[in-house]
Motif scaffolding. Structure first.
Motif, mmCIF file in Angstrom:
data_model
loop_
_atom_site.group_PDB
_atom_site.id
_atom_site.type_symbol
_atom_site.label_atom_id
_atom_site.label_comp_id
_atom_site.label_asym_id
_atom_site.label_seq_id
_atom_site.Cartn_x
_atom_site.Cartn_y
_atom_site.Cartn_z
ATOM 1 N N ASP A 203 -4.160 -9.370 -17.429
ATOM 2 C CA ASP A 203 -5.533 -9.627 -16.529
ATOM 3 C C ASP A 203 -4.972 -8.835 -15.178
ATOM 4 O O ASP A 203 -5.787 -8.241 -14.383
ATOM 5 N N GLU A 204 -3.918 -8.693 -14.581
ATOM 6 C CA GLU A 204 -3.474 -8.316 -13.416
ATOM 7 C C GLU A 204 -3.647 -6.659 -13.538
ATOM 8 O O GLU A 204 -4.204 -6.137 -12.568
ATOM 9 N N LEU A 205 -3.219 -6.017 -14.610
ATOM 10 C CA LEU A 205 -3.381 -4.678 -14.714
ATOM 11 C C LEU A 205 -4.898 -4.328 -14.860
ATOM 12 O O LEU A 205 -5.487 -3.401 -14.267
ATOM 13 N N ASN A 206 -5.729 -5.046 -15.784
ATOM 14 C CA ASN A 206 -7.023 -4.610 -15.773
ATOM 15 C C ASN A 206 -7.946 -5.192 -14.475
ATOM 16 O O ASN A 206 -8.856 -4.514 -14.227
ATOM 17 N N HIS A 207 -7.470 -5.864 -13.626
ATOM 18 C CA HIS A 207 -8.022 -5.816 -12.278
ATOM 19 C C HIS A 207 -7.639 -4.657 -11.474
ATOM 20 O O HIS A 207 -8.333 -4.458 -10.599
ATOM 21 N N HIS A 208 -6.515 -4.178 -11.617
ATOM 22 C CA HIS A 208 -5.962 -3.119 -10.696
ATOM 23 C C HIS A 208 -6.626 -1.764 -11.037
ATOM 24 O O HIS A 208 -6.980 -1.098 -10.342
ATOM 25 N N MET A 209 -6.925 -1.520 -12.599
ATOM 26 C CA MET A 209 -7.366 -0.332 -12.947
ATOM 27 C C MET A 209 -8.100 -0.693 -14.180
ATOM 28 O O MET A 209 -7.855 -1.303 -14.996
ATOM 29 N N LYS A 430 4.023 -1.784 -17.017
ATOM 30 C CA LYS A 430 2.998 -2.326 -16.130
ATOM 31 C C LYS A 430 3.718 -2.151 -14.742
ATOM 32 O O LYS A 430 2.579 -1.785 -14.284
ATOM 33 N N THR A 431 4.898 -2.072 -14.405
ATOM 34 C CA THR A 431 5.294 -1.720 -13.184
ATOM 35 C C THR A 431 4.878 -0.482 -12.690
ATOM 36 O O THR A 431 4.184 -0.179 -11.788
ATOM 37 N N LEU A 434 0.865 -0.092 -12.312
ATOM 38 C CA LEU A 434 0.392 -0.798 -10.951
ATOM 39 C C LEU A 434 0.740 0.017 -9.748
ATOM 40 O O LEU A 434 0.229 -0.107 -8.784
ATOM 41 N N SER A 435 1.600 1.028 -9.908
ATOM 42 C CA SER A 435 1.926 1.841 -8.996
ATOM 43 C C SER A 435 1.121 3.161 -8.716
ATOM 44 O O SER A 435 1.267 3.793 -7.922
ATOM 45 N N ARG A 436 0.274 3.155 -9.688
ATOM 46 C CA ARG A 436 -0.532 4.331 -9.782
ATOM 47 C C ARG A 436 -1.924 4.158 -8.721
ATOM 48 O O ARG A 436 -2.355 3.063 -8.815
#
Length: 436
Positions: A203-209, A430-431, A434-436
Protein backbone atom coordinates in the motif's frame (compact mmCIF):
# COMPACT_ATOMS: atom_id res chain seq x y z
CA UNK A 1 -15.14 -6.14 -22.42
CA UNK A 2 -14.59 -6.73 -18.72
CA UNK A 3 -11.60 -8.52 -17.20
CA UNK A 4 -11.77 -10.76 -14.15
CA UNK A 5 -9.06 -12.06 -11.84
CA UNK A 6 -7.93 -15.68 -11.95
CA UNK A 7 -8.28 -15.63 -8.14
CA UNK A 8 -11.95 -14.54 -8.47
CA UNK A 9 -11.75 -12.15 -5.48
CA UNK A 10 -11.36 -8.81 -7.25
CA UNK A 11 -13.94 -6.58 -8.91
CA UNK A 12 -14.25 -6.71 -12.67
CA UNK A 13 -11.98 -4.28 -14.51
CA UNK A 14 -12.18 -2.51 -17.84
CA UNK A 15 -9.39 -3.03 -20.37
CA UNK A 16 -8.05 0.38 -19.40
CA UNK A 17 -7.95 -0.58 -15.71
CA UNK A 18 -6.43 -4.00 -16.41
CA UNK A 19 -3.63 -2.53 -18.52
CA UNK A 20 -2.83 0.34 -16.14
CA UNK A 21 -3.00 -1.84 -13.00
CA UNK A 22 -1.29 -4.90 -14.48
CA UNK A 23 -2.19 -7.19 -11.57
CA UNK A 24 -5.60 -7.56 -9.90
CA UNK A 25 -6.04 -6.49 -6.28
CA UNK A 26 -6.30 -10.13 -5.13
CA UNK A 27 -2.92 -10.93 -6.76
CA UNK A 28 -4.63 -12.77 -9.62
CA UNK A 29 -4.00 -12.30 -13.33
CA UNK A 30 -6.59 -10.58 -15.49
CA UNK A 31 -8.54 -12.64 -18.01
CA UNK A 32 -11.06 -11.39 -20.58
CA UNK A 33 -14.67 -12.37 -19.80
CA UNK A 34 -15.11 -13.56 -23.37
CA UNK A 35 -12.81 -14.83 -26.12
CA UNK A 36 -14.43 -13.98 -29.42
CA UNK A 37 -13.83 -16.62 -32.13
CA UNK A 38 -12.82 -15.47 -35.58
CA UNK A 39 -15.14 -16.33 -38.45
CA UNK A 40 -14.05 -19.57 -40.14
CA UNK A 41 -14.27 -17.84 -43.50
CA UNK A 42 -11.65 -15.39 -42.23
CA UNK A 43 -9.48 -18.26 -40.96
CA UNK A 44 -9.54 -19.80 -44.44
CA UNK A 45 -8.66 -16.42 -45.94
CA UNK A 46 -5.66 -15.72 -43.68
CA UNK A 47 -3.30 -16.92 -46.42
CA UNK A 48 -4.41 -13.98 -48.55
CA UNK A 49 -3.84 -11.38 -45.83
CA UNK A 50 -0.75 -9.41 -44.77
CA UNK A 51 0.68 -9.67 -41.25
CA UNK A 52 -0.73 -6.21 -40.50
CA UNK A 53 -4.21 -7.21 -41.71
CA UNK A 54 -4.08 -10.43 -39.69
CA UNK A 55 -2.96 -8.61 -36.54
CA UNK A 56 -5.67 -5.96 -36.90
CA UNK A 57 -8.35 -8.66 -37.19
CA UNK A 58 -7.08 -10.49 -34.08
CA UNK A 59 -6.64 -7.23 -32.14
CA UNK A 60 -10.19 -6.23 -33.04
CA UNK A 61 -11.49 -9.46 -31.51
CA UNK A 62 -9.61 -8.80 -28.26
CA UNK A 63 -9.79 -5.03 -27.91
CA UNK A 64 -12.38 -3.78 -30.40
CA UNK A 65 -15.08 -3.21 -27.77
CA UNK A 66 -12.89 -0.71 -25.93
CA UNK A 67 -10.81 1.09 -28.58
CA UNK A 68 -11.83 2.66 -31.87
CA UNK A 69 -10.78 0.86 -35.04
CA UNK A 70 -8.68 3.86 -36.10
CA UNK A 71 -6.72 3.93 -32.82
CA UNK A 72 -6.25 0.16 -32.81
CA UNK A 73 -5.06 0.16 -36.42
CA UNK A 74 -2.54 2.90 -35.58
CA UNK A 75 -1.21 0.96 -32.57
CA UNK A 76 -0.87 -2.25 -34.60
CA UNK A 77 0.85 -0.43 -37.46
CA UNK A 78 3.40 1.12 -35.05
CA UNK A 79 3.93 -2.27 -33.41
CA UNK A 80 4.53 -4.32 -36.56
CA UNK A 81 7.39 -2.80 -38.49
CA UNK A 82 8.87 -6.27 -39.10
CA UNK A 83 7.93 -9.77 -40.32
CA UNK A 84 7.91 -13.13 -38.54
CA UNK A 85 8.78 -15.59 -41.33
CA UNK A 86 8.34 -19.35 -41.30
CA UNK A 87 11.53 -21.10 -42.51
CA UNK A 88 11.93 -24.77 -43.44
CA UNK A 89 14.60 -26.54 -41.39
CA UNK A 90 14.19 -30.18 -42.41
CA UNK A 91 11.46 -32.65 -43.38
CA UNK A 92 8.17 -31.32 -41.96
CA UNK A 93 9.79 -29.15 -39.29
CA UNK A 94 9.64 -25.38 -39.68
CA UNK A 95 11.03 -22.51 -37.63
CA UNK A 96 8.86 -19.49 -36.89
CA UNK A 97 11.51 -16.79 -36.68
CA UNK A 98 10.35 -14.23 -34.14
CA UNK A 99 13.67 -12.38 -33.91
CA UNK A 100 13.31 -9.73 -36.58
CA UNK A 101 12.15 -6.93 -34.27
CA UNK A 102 14.27 -4.13 -32.73
CA UNK A 103 15.83 -6.33 -30.01
CA UNK A 104 15.82 -9.55 -32.09
CA UNK A 105 13.41 -11.39 -29.77
CA UNK A 106 9.77 -12.52 -29.92
CA UNK A 107 8.77 -10.23 -27.06
CA UNK A 108 9.17 -7.15 -29.25
CA UNK A 109 5.59 -7.58 -30.50
CA UNK A 110 3.93 -7.59 -27.09
CA UNK A 111 6.23 -4.95 -25.60
CA UNK A 112 5.75 -2.46 -28.43
CA UNK A 113 1.99 -3.02 -28.47
CA UNK A 114 1.70 -2.54 -24.71
CA UNK A 115 3.88 0.60 -24.73
CA UNK A 116 1.58 2.25 -27.24
CA UNK A 117 -1.64 1.04 -25.62
CA UNK A 118 -0.53 2.13 -22.14
CA UNK A 119 0.66 5.46 -23.54
CA UNK A 120 -2.77 5.97 -25.09
CA UNK A 121 -4.57 5.23 -21.82
CA UNK A 122 -2.41 7.43 -19.58
CA UNK A 123 -2.73 10.30 -22.04
CA UNK A 124 -6.50 9.76 -22.07
CA UNK A 125 -6.63 9.82 -18.26
CA UNK A 126 -4.21 12.72 -17.91
CA UNK A 127 -1.91 10.67 -15.64
CA UNK A 128 1.39 12.40 -14.90
CA UNK A 129 3.55 9.28 -14.68
CA UNK A 130 3.18 5.51 -14.62
CA UNK A 131 6.05 3.37 -13.36
CA UNK A 132 6.47 0.05 -15.15
CA UNK A 133 8.11 -2.79 -13.20
CA UNK A 134 9.41 -5.68 -15.26
CA UNK A 135 11.30 -8.78 -14.15
CA UNK A 136 13.44 -10.43 -16.80
CA UNK A 137 15.36 -13.64 -17.35
CA UNK A 138 16.76 -12.14 -20.54
CA UNK A 139 14.65 -11.02 -23.47
CA UNK A 140 11.67 -9.44 -21.68
CA UNK A 141 13.84 -6.69 -20.21
CA UNK A 142 15.40 -5.72 -23.52
CA UNK A 143 12.10 -5.82 -25.42
CA UNK A 144 10.24 -3.78 -22.81
CA UNK A 145 13.06 -1.28 -22.32
CA UNK A 146 13.34 -0.60 -26.03
CA UNK A 147 9.59 -0.69 -26.60
CA UNK A 148 9.00 1.95 -23.90
CA UNK A 149 12.14 4.01 -24.50
CA UNK A 150 11.25 7.68 -24.70
CA UNK A 151 7.49 7.14 -24.20
CA UNK A 152 6.22 10.23 -22.41
CA UNK A 153 4.76 9.70 -18.93
CA UNK A 154 6.27 6.23 -18.40
CA UNK A 155 9.35 5.19 -16.41
CA UNK A 156 10.54 1.58 -16.64
CA UNK A 157 12.42 -0.34 -13.96
CA UNK A 158 13.97 -3.56 -15.27
CA UNK A 159 14.81 -6.12 -12.56
CA UNK A 160 17.28 -8.76 -13.72
CA UNK A 161 19.27 -11.51 -11.93
CA UNK A 162 22.95 -10.66 -11.57
CA UNK A 163 25.16 -12.85 -13.76
CA UNK A 164 22.23 -14.85 -15.16
CA UNK A 165 21.48 -13.05 -18.43
CA UNK A 166 23.74 -13.03 -21.48
CA UNK A 167 26.11 -10.06 -21.88
CA UNK A 168 24.33 -8.88 -25.04
CA UNK A 169 20.92 -9.15 -23.39
CA UNK A 170 22.26 -7.09 -20.47
CA UNK A 171 23.56 -4.41 -22.84
CA UNK A 172 20.11 -4.05 -24.38
CA UNK A 173 18.53 -2.68 -21.21
CA UNK A 174 21.43 -1.32 -19.13
CA UNK A 175 22.83 1.12 -21.70
CA UNK A 176 19.71 3.09 -22.63
CA UNK A 177 19.27 5.65 -19.85
CA UNK A 178 16.46 8.19 -20.33
CA UNK A 179 13.30 6.70 -18.82
CA UNK A 180 14.82 3.22 -18.37
CA UNK A 181 16.45 2.14 -15.07
CA UNK A 182 18.12 -1.28 -14.76
CA UNK A 183 18.13 -2.92 -11.30
CA UNK A 184 20.70 -5.72 -10.92
CA UNK A 185 19.25 -8.11 -8.32
CA UNK A 186 21.51 -10.49 -6.41
CA UNK A 187 19.28 -13.52 -6.96
CA UNK A 188 17.32 -15.49 -9.58
CA UNK A 189 14.59 -14.53 -12.01
CA UNK A 190 12.02 -15.92 -9.58
CA UNK A 191 13.38 -13.51 -6.94
CA UNK A 192 12.96 -10.62 -9.41
CA UNK A 193 9.41 -11.69 -10.22
CA UNK A 194 8.56 -12.02 -6.51
CA UNK A 195 9.81 -8.46 -5.90
CA UNK A 196 7.58 -7.12 -8.66
CA UNK A 197 4.50 -8.94 -7.33
CA UNK A 198 5.21 -7.81 -3.76
CA UNK A 199 5.51 -4.19 -4.92
CA UNK A 200 2.00 -4.32 -6.39
CA UNK A 201 0.62 -5.49 -3.06
CA UNK A 202 2.38 -2.86 -0.93
CA UNK A 203 0.00 0.00 0.00
CA UNK A 204 2.75 2.46 0.88
CA UNK A 205 4.51 2.00 -2.46
CA UNK A 206 1.30 2.25 -4.44
CA UNK A 207 0.40 5.45 -2.61
CA UNK A 208 3.85 6.85 -3.41
CA UNK A 209 3.85 5.99 -7.12
CA UNK A 210 1.54 4.50 -9.77
CA UNK A 211 2.78 1.03 -10.66
CA UNK A 212 2.06 -1.44 -13.44
CA UNK A 213 3.84 -4.43 -14.96
CA UNK A 214 5.10 -5.14 -18.46
CA UNK A 215 5.72 -8.83 -17.82
CA UNK A 216 3.35 -11.27 -19.48
CA UNK A 217 1.15 -10.98 -16.39
CA UNK A 218 -0.17 -7.84 -18.12
CA UNK A 219 -2.92 -8.60 -20.65
CA UNK A 220 -1.54 -5.97 -23.04
CA UNK A 221 1.80 -7.82 -23.15
CA UNK A 222 0.77 -11.41 -23.74
CA UNK A 223 -2.41 -11.14 -25.84
CA UNK A 224 -0.70 -9.48 -28.86
CA UNK A 225 1.66 -12.44 -29.03
CA UNK A 226 -1.25 -14.38 -30.54
CA UNK A 227 -0.77 -12.33 -33.73
CA UNK A 228 2.16 -14.34 -34.97
CA UNK A 229 0.47 -17.71 -34.42
CA UNK A 230 -2.17 -16.67 -36.94
CA UNK A 231 0.55 -15.32 -39.24
CA UNK A 232 2.47 -18.60 -39.05
CA UNK A 233 -0.66 -20.54 -39.97
CA UNK A 234 -1.25 -18.21 -42.94
CA UNK A 235 2.28 -18.77 -44.24
CA UNK A 236 2.01 -22.55 -43.94
CA UNK A 237 -1.43 -22.54 -45.53
CA UNK A 238 0.04 -20.77 -48.58
CA UNK A 239 2.27 -23.80 -49.17
CA UNK A 240 -0.41 -26.38 -48.23
CA UNK A 241 1.36 -27.31 -44.98
CA UNK A 242 -1.20 -26.05 -42.45
CA UNK A 243 -3.13 -29.31 -41.98
CA UNK A 244 -2.31 -31.45 -38.92
CA UNK A 245 -0.34 -28.53 -37.48
CA UNK A 246 1.65 -29.04 -34.28
CA UNK A 247 3.09 -25.95 -32.58
CA UNK A 248 6.02 -26.32 -30.19
CA UNK A 249 6.75 -23.45 -27.80
CA UNK A 250 9.96 -23.10 -25.75
CA UNK A 251 8.37 -22.28 -22.40
CA UNK A 252 9.54 -20.22 -19.42
CA UNK A 253 6.94 -17.94 -17.83
CA UNK A 254 4.31 -19.43 -20.21
CA UNK A 255 3.00 -16.14 -21.60
CA UNK A 256 3.93 -17.23 -25.11
CA UNK A 257 2.18 -20.59 -25.11
CA UNK A 258 -0.82 -19.01 -23.35
CA UNK A 259 -1.13 -16.59 -26.27
CA UNK A 260 -1.09 -19.60 -28.59
CA UNK A 261 -3.83 -21.28 -26.57
CA UNK A 262 -5.92 -18.12 -26.84
CA UNK A 263 -5.40 -18.23 -30.62
CA UNK A 264 -6.56 -21.85 -30.61
CA UNK A 265 -9.67 -20.89 -28.61
CA UNK A 266 -10.35 -18.19 -31.23
CA UNK A 267 -10.50 -20.86 -33.90
CA UNK A 268 -6.92 -21.25 -35.13
CA UNK A 269 -6.66 -24.85 -36.47
CA UNK A 270 -3.76 -26.15 -34.38
CA UNK A 271 -3.99 -29.90 -33.76
CA UNK A 272 -1.91 -29.81 -30.58
CA UNK A 273 0.80 -27.93 -28.71
CA UNK A 274 4.09 -29.04 -27.19
CA UNK A 275 5.62 -27.13 -24.28
CA UNK A 276 9.40 -27.56 -24.48
CA UNK A 277 11.24 -27.12 -21.19
CA UNK A 278 14.84 -27.08 -20.08
CA UNK A 279 15.71 -28.46 -16.63
CA UNK A 280 13.07 -26.16 -15.16
CA UNK A 281 10.24 -28.58 -15.84
CA UNK A 282 7.45 -27.90 -13.33
CA UNK A 283 4.87 -27.82 -16.15
CA UNK A 284 6.01 -31.17 -17.53
CA UNK A 285 5.64 -32.59 -14.02
CA UNK A 286 2.10 -31.21 -13.89
CA UNK A 287 1.26 -32.84 -17.22
CA UNK A 288 2.60 -36.19 -16.00
CA UNK A 289 1.13 -36.14 -12.48
CA UNK A 290 -1.62 -33.53 -12.28
CA UNK A 291 0.32 -31.86 -9.46
CA UNK A 292 1.81 -28.38 -9.81
CA UNK A 293 4.86 -28.07 -7.59
CA UNK A 294 6.76 -24.78 -8.10
CA UNK A 295 10.37 -24.69 -6.97
CA UNK A 296 13.45 -22.49 -7.27
CA UNK A 297 14.74 -22.21 -10.82
CA UNK A 298 18.11 -23.60 -11.88
CA UNK A 299 20.47 -21.92 -14.33
CA UNK A 300 20.76 -23.38 -17.85
CA UNK A 301 22.14 -22.27 -21.22
CA UNK A 302 18.51 -21.56 -22.26
CA UNK A 303 18.36 -18.84 -19.62
CA UNK A 304 15.13 -17.14 -20.71
CA UNK A 305 13.33 -20.36 -19.75
CA UNK A 306 14.86 -20.55 -16.27
CA UNK A 307 11.57 -20.12 -14.41
CA UNK A 308 10.52 -22.32 -11.51
CA UNK A 309 7.06 -20.83 -10.92
CA UNK A 310 5.59 -19.66 -14.24
CA UNK A 311 3.00 -16.93 -13.64
CA UNK A 312 0.83 -17.77 -16.62
CA UNK A 313 0.14 -21.31 -15.41
CA UNK A 314 -2.80 -19.71 -13.57
CA UNK A 315 -4.19 -18.46 -16.89
CA UNK A 316 -3.88 -21.89 -18.49
CA UNK A 317 -5.80 -23.50 -15.62
CA UNK A 318 -8.47 -20.80 -15.82
CA UNK A 319 -8.76 -21.09 -19.59
CA UNK A 320 -9.76 -24.74 -19.19
CA UNK A 321 -12.11 -24.39 -16.23
CA UNK A 322 -9.78 -24.90 -13.25
CA UNK A 323 -11.78 -27.91 -12.07
CA UNK A 324 -11.50 -31.69 -11.87
CA UNK A 325 -11.63 -31.99 -15.67
CA UNK A 326 -8.91 -29.41 -16.35
CA UNK A 327 -5.91 -31.73 -16.26
CA UNK A 328 -7.53 -34.14 -18.72
CA UNK A 329 -8.46 -31.32 -21.12
CA UNK A 330 -4.97 -29.80 -20.96
CA UNK A 331 -3.15 -33.08 -21.51
CA UNK A 332 -5.36 -33.83 -24.54
CA UNK A 333 -4.17 -30.60 -26.15
CA UNK A 334 -0.68 -30.03 -24.72
CA UNK A 335 2.22 -32.42 -24.26
CA UNK A 336 5.61 -31.57 -22.85
CA UNK A 337 9.27 -32.49 -22.94
CA UNK A 338 12.48 -31.44 -21.24
CA UNK A 339 16.09 -31.24 -22.38
CA UNK A 340 19.43 -30.88 -20.66
CA UNK A 341 22.15 -28.40 -21.55
CA UNK A 342 24.08 -31.22 -23.20
CA UNK A 343 21.12 -32.20 -25.40
CA UNK A 344 20.51 -28.57 -26.34
CA UNK A 345 24.15 -28.07 -27.28
CA UNK A 346 24.24 -31.27 -29.33
CA UNK A 347 21.14 -30.18 -31.27
CA UNK A 348 22.67 -26.79 -32.10
CA UNK A 349 25.83 -28.50 -33.41
CA UNK A 350 24.00 -31.21 -35.35
CA UNK A 351 21.38 -29.02 -37.01
CA UNK A 352 23.96 -26.43 -38.02
CA UNK A 353 26.22 -29.10 -39.51
CA UNK A 354 23.40 -30.91 -41.35
CA UNK A 355 21.22 -28.01 -42.53
CA UNK A 356 23.27 -24.82 -42.02
CA UNK A 357 20.39 -23.53 -39.84
CA UNK A 358 21.58 -21.85 -36.64
CA UNK A 359 19.41 -22.48 -33.59
CA UNK A 360 19.53 -20.49 -30.38
CA UNK A 361 19.39 -22.54 -27.13
CA UNK A 362 15.65 -21.93 -26.68
CA UNK A 363 14.72 -22.73 -30.26
CA UNK A 364 16.85 -25.86 -29.94
CA UNK A 365 14.51 -27.08 -27.18
CA UNK A 366 11.56 -26.59 -29.50
CA UNK A 367 13.29 -28.32 -32.39
CA UNK A 368 14.21 -31.32 -30.23
CA UNK A 369 10.66 -31.73 -28.95
CA UNK A 370 9.29 -31.77 -32.52
CA UNK A 371 12.00 -34.11 -33.78
CA UNK A 372 11.11 -36.49 -30.97
CA UNK A 373 7.33 -36.14 -30.91
CA UNK A 374 6.11 -35.29 -34.44
CA UNK A 375 4.00 -37.94 -36.15
CA UNK A 376 4.43 -38.86 -39.82
CA UNK A 377 1.48 -36.92 -41.25
CA UNK A 378 1.94 -33.83 -39.09
CA UNK A 379 3.64 -30.50 -39.81
CA UNK A 380 5.58 -29.05 -36.92
CA UNK A 381 6.54 -25.45 -36.31
CA UNK A 382 8.73 -24.42 -33.39
CA UNK A 383 9.16 -20.88 -32.18
CA UNK A 384 12.71 -19.58 -32.65
CA UNK A 385 12.35 -16.94 -29.99
CA UNK A 386 15.59 -14.94 -30.22
CA UNK A 387 18.54 -14.47 -32.53
CA UNK A 388 21.38 -16.89 -31.67
CA UNK A 389 23.84 -13.99 -31.39
CA UNK A 390 22.04 -12.86 -28.23
CA UNK A 391 23.68 -15.92 -26.67
CA UNK A 392 26.94 -15.52 -28.52
CA UNK A 393 29.31 -16.84 -25.85
CA UNK A 394 27.24 -20.00 -25.43
CA UNK A 395 26.73 -20.62 -29.16
CA UNK A 396 30.36 -19.83 -30.01
CA UNK A 397 31.50 -22.35 -27.43
CA UNK A 398 29.12 -25.03 -28.72
CA UNK A 399 30.09 -24.56 -32.38
CA UNK A 400 33.75 -23.81 -31.64
CA UNK A 401 33.57 -20.82 -33.97
CA UNK A 402 32.66 -17.14 -33.88
CA UNK A 403 29.13 -16.38 -35.06
CA UNK A 404 28.35 -13.03 -36.61
CA UNK A 405 26.71 -10.31 -34.51
CA UNK A 406 23.93 -8.43 -36.37
CA UNK A 407 24.30 -4.68 -36.65
CA UNK A 408 21.30 -4.12 -34.36
CA UNK A 409 23.05 -5.94 -31.53
CA UNK A 410 26.43 -4.33 -32.20
CA UNK A 411 24.85 -0.93 -31.65
CA UNK A 412 23.75 -1.90 -28.12
CA UNK A 413 27.22 -3.18 -27.23
CA UNK A 414 28.76 0.27 -27.78
CA UNK A 415 26.84 1.76 -24.86
CA UNK A 416 27.95 2.16 -21.24
CA UNK A 417 26.37 -0.03 -18.57
CA UNK A 418 24.15 1.86 -16.15
CA UNK A 419 22.59 -0.29 -13.43
CA UNK A 420 21.71 -0.15 -9.74
CA UNK A 421 22.81 -3.17 -7.66
CA UNK A 422 20.24 -4.36 -5.11
CA UNK A 423 19.83 -7.31 -2.75
CA UNK A 424 16.92 -9.65 -3.34
CA UNK A 425 14.99 -8.73 -0.18
CA UNK A 426 11.86 -6.63 -0.61
CA UNK A 427 12.86 -4.04 1.99
CA UNK A 428 15.86 -2.90 -0.07
CA UNK A 429 13.77 -2.77 -3.24
CA UNK A 430 10.97 -0.84 -1.57
CA UNK A 431 13.39 1.63 0.00
CA UNK A 432 14.91 2.31 -3.40
CA UNK A 433 11.55 2.93 -5.06
CA UNK A 434 10.38 5.18 -2.23
CA UNK A 435 13.47 7.31 -2.81
CA UNK A 436 12.50 7.95 -6.42
Amino acid sequence: MKYYSTNKNATLASLEEAVVKGLASDKGLYMPEHIHPLDQKMIRNLKNMSFHEIACSVAQAFFGEDITSETLDKIVKETLSFETPVVAVENNIYSLELFHGPTLAFKDVGARFMARLLGYFIQKQGIKEVNVLVATSGDTGSAVANGFLGVEGIHVYVLYPKGKVSPIQECQFTTLGQNITALEIDGTFDDCQALVKSAFMDDELNHHMMLTSANSINVARFLPQSFYYFNAYAQLDRIDKADELVVCVPSGNFGNITAGLFAHRMGLPVKRFIAANNRNDVFLEYLNTGIYRPRPSVATIANAMDVGDPSNFARILDLYGNNEETHRIITNLISGDRFTDEEIAEAIRRVYKQTDYLLDPHGACGYLALEKGLNENETGVFLETAHPAKFKDTVDRILEKEIEIPAKLQAFMKGTKQSVPLKKDFTAFKTYLLSR
